[in-house]
Structure formats: C-alpha cells, structure tokens
Scaffold this motif. Structure first.
Motif, PDB file in Angstrom:
ATOM      1  N   GLN A  19       8.807 -20.193 -25.424  1.00 42.27           N
ATOM      2  CA  GLN A  19       9.292 -19.748 -24.116  1.00 42.27           C
ATOM      3  C   GLN A  19      10.337 -20.718 -23.577  1.00 42.27           C
ATOM      4  O   GLN A  19      11.323 -20.318 -22.989  1.00 42.27           O
ATOM      5  CB  GLN A  19       8.141 -19.640 -23.131  1.00 42.27           C
ATOM      6  CG  GLN A  19       7.382 -18.325 -23.249  1.00 42.27           C
ATOM      7  CD  GLN A  19       6.215 -18.291 -22.295  1.00 42.27           C
ATOM      8  OE1 GLN A  19       5.418 -19.221 -22.269  1.00 42.27           O
ATOM      9  NE2 GLN A  19       6.097 -17.243 -21.529  1.00 42.27           N
ATOM     10  N   GLU A  26      12.783 -13.964 -21.675  1.00 47.60           N
ATOM     11  CA  GLU A  26      11.834 -13.232 -22.507  1.00 47.60           C
ATOM     12  C   GLU A  26      10.677 -12.747 -21.622  1.00 47.60           C
ATOM     13  O   GLU A  26      10.193 -13.503 -20.770  1.00 47.60           O
ATOM     14  CB  GLU A  26      11.288 -14.165 -23.592  1.00 47.60           C
ATOM     15  CG  GLU A  26      10.418 -13.445 -24.588  1.00 47.60           C
ATOM     16  CD  GLU A  26      10.064 -14.364 -25.742  1.00 47.60           C
ATOM     17  OE1 GLU A  26       8.880 -14.614 -25.936  1.00 47.60           O
ATOM     18  OE2 GLU A  26      11.003 -14.844 -26.401  1.00 47.60           O
ATOM     19  N   PRO A  27      10.230 -11.503 -21.806  1.00 52.01           N
ATOM     20  CA  PRO A  27       9.137 -11.014 -20.951  1.00 52.01           C
ATOM     21  C   PRO A  27       7.916 -11.928 -21.048  1.00 52.01           C
ATOM     22  O   PRO A  27       7.615 -12.451 -22.119  1.00 52.01           O
ATOM     23  CB  PRO A  27       8.820  -9.631 -21.533  1.00 52.01           C
ATOM     24  CG  PRO A  27       9.983  -9.263 -22.358  1.00 52.01           C
ATOM     25  CD  PRO A  27      10.662 -10.523 -22.792  1.00 52.01           C
ATOM     26  N   ASN A  29       4.202 -13.244 -21.399  1.00 48.49           N
ATOM     27  CA  ASN A  29       3.159 -12.767 -22.305  1.00 48.49           C
ATOM     28  C   ASN A  29       1.949 -13.681 -22.190  1.00 48.49           C
ATOM     29  O   ASN A  29       2.091 -14.882 -21.963  1.00 48.49           O
ATOM     30  CB  ASN A  29       3.713 -12.802 -23.745  1.00 48.49           C
ATOM     31  CG  ASN A  29       2.905 -11.923 -24.674  1.00 48.49           C
ATOM     32  OD1 ASN A  29       1.698 -12.118 -24.835  1.00 48.49           O
ATOM     33  ND2 ASN A  29       3.564 -10.948 -25.260  1.00 48.49           N
ATOM     34  N   ILE A  30       0.773 -13.119 -22.332  1.00 47.72           N
ATOM     35  CA  ILE A  30      -0.432 -13.960 -22.213  1.00 47.72           C
ATOM     36  C   ILE A  30      -0.663 -14.807 -23.462  1.00 47.72           C
ATOM     37  O   ILE A  30      -1.467 -15.738 -23.436  1.00 47.72           O
ATOM     38  CB  ILE A  30      -1.703 -13.124 -21.926  1.00 47.72           C
ATOM     39  CG1 ILE A  30      -1.983 -12.125 -23.046  1.00 47.72           C
ATOM     40  CG2 ILE A  30      -1.581 -12.405 -20.585  1.00 47.72           C
ATOM     41  CD1 ILE A  30      -3.394 -11.560 -23.008  1.00 47.72           C
ATOM     42  N   ARG A 104      -0.027 -14.549 -17.717  1.00 44.13           N
ATOM     43  CA  ARG A 104       1.385 -14.302 -18.036  1.00 44.13           C
ATOM     44  C   ARG A 104       2.236 -15.557 -17.850  1.00 44.13           C
ATOM     45  O   ARG A 104       3.188 -15.784 -18.582  1.00 44.13           O
ATOM     46  CB  ARG A 104       1.946 -13.221 -17.114  1.00 44.13           C
ATOM     47  CG  ARG A 104       1.535 -11.826 -17.485  1.00 44.13           C
ATOM     48  CD  ARG A 104       2.084 -10.887 -16.441  1.00 44.13           C
ATOM     49  NE  ARG A 104       1.888  -9.503 -16.805  1.00 44.13           N
ATOM     50  CZ  ARG A 104       1.813  -8.524 -15.905  1.00 44.13           C
ATOM     51  NH1 ARG A 104       1.906  -8.794 -14.627  1.00 44.13           N
ATOM     52  NH2 ARG A 104       1.646  -7.284 -16.292  1.00 44.13           N
ATOM     53  N   ASN A 106       1.164 -18.555 -18.100  1.00 43.70           N
ATOM     54  CA  ASN A 106       0.605 -19.626 -18.919  1.00 43.70           C
ATOM     55  C   ASN A 106       0.085 -20.790 -18.078  1.00 43.70           C
ATOM     56  O   ASN A 106       0.329 -21.952 -18.378  1.00 43.70           O
ATOM     57  CB  ASN A 106       1.662 -20.125 -19.926  1.00 43.70           C
ATOM     58  CG  ASN A 106       1.005 -20.796 -21.113  1.00 43.70           C
ATOM     59  OD1 ASN A 106      -0.102 -20.433 -21.511  1.00 43.70           O
ATOM     60  ND2 ASN A 106       1.668 -21.801 -21.665  1.00 43.70           N
TER      61      ASN A 106
END
Ligand SMILES: [Fe+2]
Ligand SMILES: [Fe+2]
Length: 349
Positions: A19, A26-27, A29-30, A104, A106
C-alpha cells in the motif's frame, strides 16, 4: 484539518508495504491485515469482553408476560424499550461499520476486535429490547395495531423517532466520506459516558429482576466500551492539533443532541418530532417506571448527565480537549453552535 488517509503513529500506523509503495489510490482492503498491538489498554478492554460475556437468553423473561401488567403499563414499558432500541440499533450499524473501516485502514489489531466486540454487545442490548417487547406487547412497535388513542400515541412517537433515526444514519454513512477517520473514531467515547450512567440508573431503579439483571449486565458492557473508547481517544488525541481537538468538542455537543430523547428530553436542533411528543413521552416513562422498569425522571437524568461529564472533564482537558457548554443540563464549557439542519455525526450507545 485532518488529512484523509494520513498515517497515525498508533491506531492507523501499519499500512503494509504494498500500500505504501502504490500510495493511497489502490482501493482499501482488509488483507493482509496485521496483529500489531500499539495500545495495550485497548487490548485489555477487548480482552475483558470474554470473562464479562453474558447470556440474555438465560434471563427470566416470563416476568414480562403481558398478563402481569395492565395494558397501559405493558405498552409503556414496551415504549421505553422500543425507544432504547433506536440507539442500540444505531450502535450495531455504527460500530459494525467502524470495525470494517478499521480493517480497511489497517488499524492496529485491538481496534478492529474491540469494535467488533462492541457491535456484538449492541446486538445483545437490542435483543433485550426485542425480547421484552415481544412478551409485553407482541409485535410492538413494528407490526402492532393500536386500538385506542393511548396506543396510537405510543406507536406514533416511536415511528417519529425511527424516522429521525433514518436521517441520522444517512448522515453517519456520508460522514466517512466527509470527515477524517480519526475524528469519527475519537468521538465514540461520549455516548458511552451517557450509556454507562443511564443503564446504571435503570438497573438500580427497576423493581423487576429481569430488568435489574439485564441492565446490570448492559452497564458492565458500557463501562468496558467507555474504557476502550477513551483509550482510542487518548491515542488519537496525542497527535491532533487544537483545531482537530475542537472538532471533538463539537462532536460531544452533537452526541448530547442525538442522545437527548433518551438521556434528557429531545433537543429541537436535530429532532423533528410531533408537537406533543414530549408530553406523551413523559407519561409513558412515568408509567413504565411505576410498573417496574426503572426509567429515571428528567431531573435525575439531567443531574446524572452533568455529573458523568464532569467526572471526565479533567482527563479530557489534560488531553487538550474542551468540554462543550450544554446549558440544558447546566454544563459549563466551550461555546459550540449547532444550527438547525446541521447533520449530527456522532456515535450511538
Ligand atoms: Fe448498547
Ligand atoms: Fe456502548
């Protein structure tokens, strides 16, 4: 102002390498997630959930069989529980959504798990409301057909509250786009102060054991929520500037307004209710209280709200966060104006 997506040294510290390399485009994400613990006090609050867990199914609900009360008493108790359910339901939604956002973005592991545990608690509290209503007055409020003016006013008031709840929820969902994550997460504590106090009062004032047991358990849940949300606040506030901290003060005022129908009486800046709402609301509450559900009086609630906030003033001010002035309950503090029509962005019980 906060910068959206800005890295926080604590709750939101650990964006993964991929990331970081690709930036924020970037979308979210979990995955891959993390098991980091940056706030040990938050982890301890989460861990307490396990030994303090309780079973609403095991309580003696037969005490609330409709035949044990006269019809008006049963309706009045169901009325207050349906009112409470508005705030429990918004709790399920808000904490559930927050848990997802924490994944999402983090955030550190205890944030995600603590919020998920709070979500479950809110389900348990709503379940208490559901079980009580189904015994007292089956179908209340959703499919209940009123047969006289008293019952009609009960259903009308609850429908009006839920309609306002819809408005609150739409604004809360939009808030994730408009406001920085840190602000939303750091404002969760305020409702928990109110929750801890009201449920303690209901537990102490209830003549019926099923209510005393339910609300004693709920109060313990709320104390845990308060400890955890204050730990989140402390961590986040450490890297906020004065302007950001002022936004928390504003959120506290929003919290007071949102919770006012339960913890005080509806404050008109947000609540759009029938003109005689409060008149019948206080009658239902009085009858509920006389028949075994320990709803505190307006005066008791107002005093308790004031004391509960005062109890936390020192700690908040030591973080550089001012308490808002709330003249309705006699709380001195920072002037925060909330105009009619302003969206109320706060967390529920
Ligand atoms: Fe709750
Ligand atoms: Fe709570």
């Amino acid at each position: 102002m906060f910068q959206k997506g800005r890295e926080d040294p604590g709750l939101n510290h650990s964006k993964n390498k991929k990331q970081r390399q690709k930036g924020d485009k970037e979308p979210l994400n979990i995955f891959p997630g993390n098991w980091d613990v940056m706030t040990p006090s938050l982890l301890r609050s989460y861990e307490l959930w396990f030994p303090q867990s309780w079973d609403p199914v095991a309580l003696d609900w037969s005490q609330l069989d409709g035949g044990n009360f006269d019809r008006k008493e049963a309706i009045s108790q169901a009325y207050w529980l349906a009112k409470l359910a508005l705030f429990e339901k918004s709790g399920i939604g808000a904490f559930g959504l927050a848990a997802l956002q924490a994944g999402r973005h983090n955030m550190e592991d205890p944030t995600k798990k603590f919020l998920a545990a709070v979500t479950f608690d809110e389900c348990r509290h709503d379940e208490v409301c559901r079980r009580a209503c189904s015994r007292l007055c089956p179908g209340f409020p959703y499919t209940f057909r009123p047969s006289n003016d008293f019952e009609e006013r009960a259903v009308r008031n609850i429908n009006a509250l839920y309609e306002n709840g819809r408005r609150y929820w739409s604004a809360f969902e939009e808030a994730w786009e408009k406001y920085p994550l840190e602000l939303i997460f750091s404002s969760f504590f305020f409702a928990e102060i109110g929750a801890q106090l009201i449920f303690g009062q209901v537990a102490d004032g209830s003549g019926l054991k099923v209510y005393r047991d339910s609300f004693k358990n709920i109060t313990r849940d709320e104390s845990r929520h308060l400890t955890g949300t204050l730990a989140m606040l402390e961590r986040l506030a450490a890297s906020m500037d004065d302007k950001q901290k002022m936004m928390i003060t504003r959120q506290m005022k929003h919290g007071f307004i949102y919770l006012s129908p339960l913890l005080f009486k509806p404050v008109g800046d947000f609540w759009d209710l029938p003109r005689d709402f409060y008149e019948s609301d206080s009658k239902f509450e009085e009858l509920a209280s006389r028949s075994g559900l320990g709803v505190p009086s307006l005066e008791q609630r107002s005093k308790a709200w004031l004391n509960a906030i005062e109890k936390h003033r020192k700690r908040l001010e030591s973080m550089g966060i001012g308490v808002p002035r709330i003249e309705e309950i006699g709380l001195e503090g920072v002037d925060v104006s909330v105009k009619k029509g302003d969206a109320i962005i706060t967390s529920p019980l």
